[in-house]
Write a protein that holds these residues in place. Structure first.
Motif, PDB file in Angstrom:
ATOM      1  N   TYR A  60       0.832  -1.199   0.000  1.00  0.00           N
ATOM      2  CA  TYR A  60       0.000   0.000   0.000  1.00  0.00           C
ATOM      3  C   TYR A  60       0.873   1.258   0.000  1.00  0.00           C
ATOM      4  O   TYR A  60       1.962   1.274   0.562  1.00  0.00           O
ATOM      5  CB  TYR A  60      -0.918   0.018   1.228  1.00  0.00           C
ATOM      6  N   PRO A 101       0.357   2.869   4.356  1.00  0.00           N
ATOM      7  CA  PRO A 101      -0.182   1.801   5.219  1.00  0.00           C
ATOM      8  C   PRO A 101      -0.834   2.310   6.496  1.00  0.00           C
ATOM      9  O   PRO A 101      -1.724   1.651   7.030  1.00  0.00           O
ATOM     10  CB  PRO A 101       1.030   0.933   5.521  1.00  0.00           C
ATOM     11  N   VAL A 114      -4.444   3.116   5.598  1.00  0.00           N
ATOM     12  CA  VAL A 114      -5.152   1.860   5.346  1.00  0.00           C
ATOM     13  C   VAL A 114      -5.456   1.152   6.662  1.00  0.00           C
ATOM     14  O   VAL A 114      -6.570   0.660   6.871  1.00  0.00           O
ATOM     15  CB  VAL A 114      -4.329   0.956   4.402  1.00  0.00           C
ATOM     16  N   ASN A 118      -8.200  -1.202  -1.209  1.00  0.00           N
ATOM     17  CA  ASN A 118      -7.492  -1.863  -2.297  1.00  0.00           C
ATOM     18  C   ASN A 118      -7.600  -1.082  -3.605  1.00  0.00           C
ATOM     19  O   ASN A 118      -6.664  -1.083  -4.405  1.00  0.00           O
ATOM     20  CB  ASN A 118      -8.004  -3.286  -2.502  1.00  0.00           C
ATOM     21  N   TYR A 150      -5.631   2.775  -2.390  1.00  0.00           N
ATOM     22  CA  TYR A 150      -4.283   2.863  -1.829  1.00  0.00           C
ATOM     23  C   TYR A 150      -3.326   1.754  -2.262  1.00  0.00           C
ATOM     24  O   TYR A 150      -2.194   1.744  -1.845  1.00  0.00           O
ATOM     25  CB  TYR A 150      -4.352   2.888  -0.301  1.00  0.00           C
ATOM     26  N   ALA A 151      -3.774   0.831  -3.089  1.00  0.00           N
ATOM     27  CA  ALA A 151      -2.868  -0.240  -3.536  1.00  0.00           C
ATOM     28  C   ALA A 151      -1.833   0.341  -4.505  1.00  0.00           C
ATOM     29  O   ALA A 151      -2.111   1.259  -5.268  1.00  0.00           O
ATOM     30  CB  ALA A 151      -3.649  -1.350  -4.203  1.00  0.00           C
TER      31      ALA A 151
END
Length: 105
Positions: A43, A46, A49, A100, A103-104
């Motif tokens: 990510y 993170p 997330v 997902n 932020y992936a």
């Protein structure tokens, strides 16, 4: 207290409180390793997330616990409590899909 009401209260308490604790640990304390198959490198951010996923689990636990208490105090009917629990279970799934997509890497 009838058996179905007692079992609803027990399940709500035994599921809601641990989920709230888990959501707090993930979202506030940033214990992201508690998430299944977590990898910080997957990510872009993170911490955000982890915060989003933690809050979604915290809200799930809160909704399960509050619907159980509402059912016990006769503020909610069984149908309303089932609807609240069903919608609460979907929250972490939607949050996982959101992070997902956004932020992936």
């Amino acid at each position: 207290m009838e058996d179905s009401l007692l079992s609803a209260v027990l399940v709500g308490g035994l599921a809601g409180i641990p989920l709230m604790i888990l959501g707090y640990l993930i979202g506030v304390k940033q214990k992201r390793h508690l998430l299944a198959s977590w990898d910080d490198t997957s990510y872009r951010d993170p911490k955000i997330v982890g915060c989003i996923m933690g809050v979604s689990v915290l809200l799930t636990g809160f909704l399960i616990l509050s619907s159980s208490i509402g059912l016990m105090l006769h503020y909610l009917s069984l149908g309303q409590a089932l609807w609240a629990v069903s919608s609460a279970v979907v929250l972490p799934l939607l949050a996982g899909l959101y992070v997902n997509l956004k932020y992936a890497k």
